[in-house]
Design a protein around this motif. Structure first.
Motif, PDB file in Angstrom:
ATOM      1  N   ARG A  50      79.948  56.523   9.608  1.00 56.54           N
ATOM      2  CA  ARG A  50      78.681  56.811  10.137  1.00 56.54           C
ATOM      3  C   ARG A  50      77.509  55.768  10.539  1.00 56.54           C
ATOM      4  O   ARG A  50      76.889  55.580  10.644  1.00 56.54           O
ATOM      5  N   LYS A  67      85.221  53.580  13.681  1.00 60.13           N
ATOM      6  CA  LYS A  67      85.211  54.443  15.227  1.00 60.13           C
ATOM      7  C   LYS A  67      86.647  55.576  14.782  1.00 60.13           C
ATOM      8  O   LYS A  67      86.253  56.213  14.724  1.00 60.13           O
ATOM      9  N   ASP A  68      87.803  55.181  14.448  1.00 60.43           N
ATOM     10  CA  ASP A  68      89.082  56.060  13.715  1.00 60.43           C
ATOM     11  C   ASP A  68      87.915  56.863  13.123  1.00 60.43           C
ATOM     12  O   ASP A  68      88.403  57.798  12.479  1.00 60.43           O
ATOM     13  N   ARG A  70      85.130  57.663  11.521  1.00 61.74           N
ATOM     14  CA  ARG A  70      84.150  58.480  12.049  1.00 61.74           C
ATOM     15  C   ARG A  70      84.988  59.912  13.412  1.00 61.74           C
ATOM     16  O   ARG A  70      84.711  60.565  13.028  1.00 61.74           O
ATOM     17  N   HIS A  71      86.093  59.821  13.897  1.00 56.12           N
ATOM     18  CA  HIS A  71      86.761  60.160  14.792  1.00 56.12           C
ATOM     19  C   HIS A  71      87.715  61.320  13.462  1.00 56.12           C
ATOM     20  O   HIS A  71      87.768  62.892  14.286  1.00 56.12           O
ATOM     21  N   ARG A  72      87.695  60.802  12.455  1.00 58.15           N
ATOM     22  CA  ARG A  72      89.111  61.910  11.981  1.00 58.15           C
ATOM     23  C   ARG A  72      88.572  62.273  10.954  1.00 58.15           C
ATOM     24  O   ARG A  72      89.115  62.731  10.281  1.00 58.15           O
ATOM     25  N   ARG A 146      86.879  70.873  15.556  1.00 55.45           N
ATOM     26  CA  ARG A 146      86.765  69.700  16.078  1.00 55.45           C
ATOM     27  C   ARG A 146      88.113  69.541  15.810  1.00 55.45           C
ATOM     28  O   ARG A 146      88.807  68.600  15.519  1.00 55.45           O
ATOM     29  N   ARG A 147      88.934  68.552  17.760  1.00 58.85           N
ATOM     30  CA  ARG A 147      90.087  67.861  17.792  1.00 58.85           C
ATOM     31  C   ARG A 147      89.935  66.217  16.944  1.00 58.85           C
ATOM     32  O   ARG A 147      89.261  65.336  16.649  1.00 58.85           O
ATOM     33  N   GLY A 148      91.496  66.207  16.085  1.00 54.31           N
ATOM     34  CA  GLY A 148      91.450  64.765  15.319  1.00 54.31           C
ATOM     35  C   GLY A 148      90.872  64.937  14.140  1.00 54.31           C
ATOM     36  O   GLY A 148      90.979  63.868  13.543  1.00 54.31           O
ATOM     37  N   VAL A 149      90.313  65.941  13.494  1.00 56.63           N
ATOM     38  CA  VAL A 149      90.019  66.081  12.007  1.00 56.63           C
ATOM     39  C   VAL A 149      90.639  65.665  11.163  1.00 56.63           C
ATOM     40  O   VAL A 149      91.078  67.240  11.156  1.00 56.63           O
TER      41      VAL A 149
END
Length: 289
Positions: A50, A67-68, A70-72, A146-149
Motif C-alpha cells: 500500500r 496490486k496483487d 494489496r489484494h492478497r 475478504r475474498r482472496g486474502v
C-alpha cells in the motif's frame, strides 16, 4: 505465498523507515521490530503493497506486483490507516467489515457473526475498550473474510497493552490455518533486541549497536565494587548510637511531679481569713449603732 522486502526504506536518509529486508510466507509467523510513532505503520504499508518504498523493492512470489500484494495481504490495525475509531461499538466495526467483505452488514448480521465467535456480549462495547487479545482475534477474523486474502500484516498489537502471549498465540493460530503472518511490534531497545534474538525478528528501527555495546562495558565496572568492602570501617558509625543517650529526656517526666504544687491548694483553709472582714463588719455595725 512468499512476500519479500529487499532493502526497502522510506523518507530522506531513511527517517521514516531505515533500510529493511525481511520475508514472511504462508503457514508461518514473522515478527519485525519498528519503533517510533510512524515506522510501524510505514513498514506495514510497504509490506502489504500500500506504499511504495523510496529504495529497494517488494516482491510477492518473486514478482513485483503491488496490486496483487494489496489484494492478497490485509493490513490490520495500522494506526491512522486501518485501525477503527476507538469510540465505535464492536458491532459497528463488524458491520463495516462485513460490508467490505460483501456480506450482510446489518446490526443483526453483526451480532450473529459475533455470536458465532463467542463475543456477542461485547457487541455494544466501544472497540477501544475491548481486551487487546480479543481485539486482535476479531480484527484478524474480519480481515480474512475478504475474498482472496492469504496473509495478514498486523501492526503494533502491543500498543494496546496486555500480555504479548495473547496476540502471539492468535498469530500462530492464523499461521496454522494457512495464512502468512507478519506482526510488527515496538518496545524498548533492550527488550526488543532480546525478542529479536528469540523470534528471529527483523529490526526496522535503525542502528541500535551503541545500546548493545553500552551494556557490556559497564559490566566490568562492578569489579571495583569490592572496594566498598572496607565499609566495615564505617562500623564506627555506631558511635552515633550514643545519641540515644538523650533518652534521659524521659527523666524529665518526673517534672510532672510538680503536680504536688496542688498541695498548696490547702490555701482554701485560709478562707477563714475573711472572718476578720466579718469582724470589721461587726465593728462597723457597732459603730453604726
Amino acid at each position: 505465498m512468499r512476500i519479500a522486502l529487499h532493502e526497502v526504506s522510506k523518507g530522506r536518509n531513511g527517517q521514516a523507515l531505515p533500510v529493511t529486508s525481511l520475508e514472511f510466507h504462508t503457514g508461518a509467523v514473522r515478527y519485525a521490530l519498528a519503533e517510533t510513532e510512524q515506522r510501524p505503520t510505514v513498514l506495514g504499508l510497504i509490506a502489504s503493497g500500500r506504499m511504495r518504498p523510496d529504495s529497494g523493492r517488494v516482491s510477492i512470489d518473486g514478482a513485483s506486483d503491488a496490486k496483487d500484494l494489496r489484494h492478497r495481504v490485509a493490513l490490520v490495525d495500522a494506526p491512522d490507516v486501518s485501525d477503527p475509531h476507538p469510540d465505535i461499538t464492536l458491532a459497528g466495526v463488524v458491520g463495516e467489515e462485513l460490508m467490505f467483505a460483501g456480506a450482510g452488514a446489518t446490526p443483526l448480521h453483526a451480532r450473529r457473526w459475533l455470536a458465532r465467535l463467542g463475543f456477542e456480549e461485547l457487541a455494544s462495547v466501544p472497540i477501544g475498550n475491548i481486551d487487546p487479545a480479543a481485539r486482535v482475534r476479531l480484527l484478524c477474523e474480519l480481515a480474512v473474510l475478504r475474498r482472496g486474502v492469504e496473509g495478514i500484516v498486523l501492526v503494533a498489537p502491543d500498543r494496546h497493552g496486555g500480555s504479548p502471549d495473547g496476540w502471539w498465540r492468535i498469530a500462530g493460530e492464523f499461521a496454522d490455518r494457512g495464512y502468512a503472518m507478519l506482526v510488527i511490534v515496538g518496545g524498548s531497545a533492550a527488550v526488543a533486541l532480546e525478542r529479536m534474538h528469540e523470534l528471529d525478528a527483523v529490526n526496522a528501527s535503525g542502528p541500535v549497536e551503541p545500546l548493545v555495546l553500552a551494556s557490556p562495558d559497564p559490566a566490568p565496572e562492578p569489579e571495583p565494587a569490592p572496594e566498598p568492602e572496607p565499609t566495615p570501617e564505617a562500623e564506627p558509625a555506631p558511635e552515633p548510637e550514643p545519641e540515644p543517650e538523650p533518652a534521659p529526656a524521659p527523666e524529665a517526666e518526673p517534672e510532672l511531679e510538680a503536680a504536688p504544687e496542688p498541695e498548696h491548694a490547702p490555701a482554701p483553709p485560709s478562707e477563714p481569713a475573711p472572718a476578720p472582714e466579718a469582724e470589721a463588719e461587726a465593728k462597723e455595725r457597732g459603730d453604726a449603732r
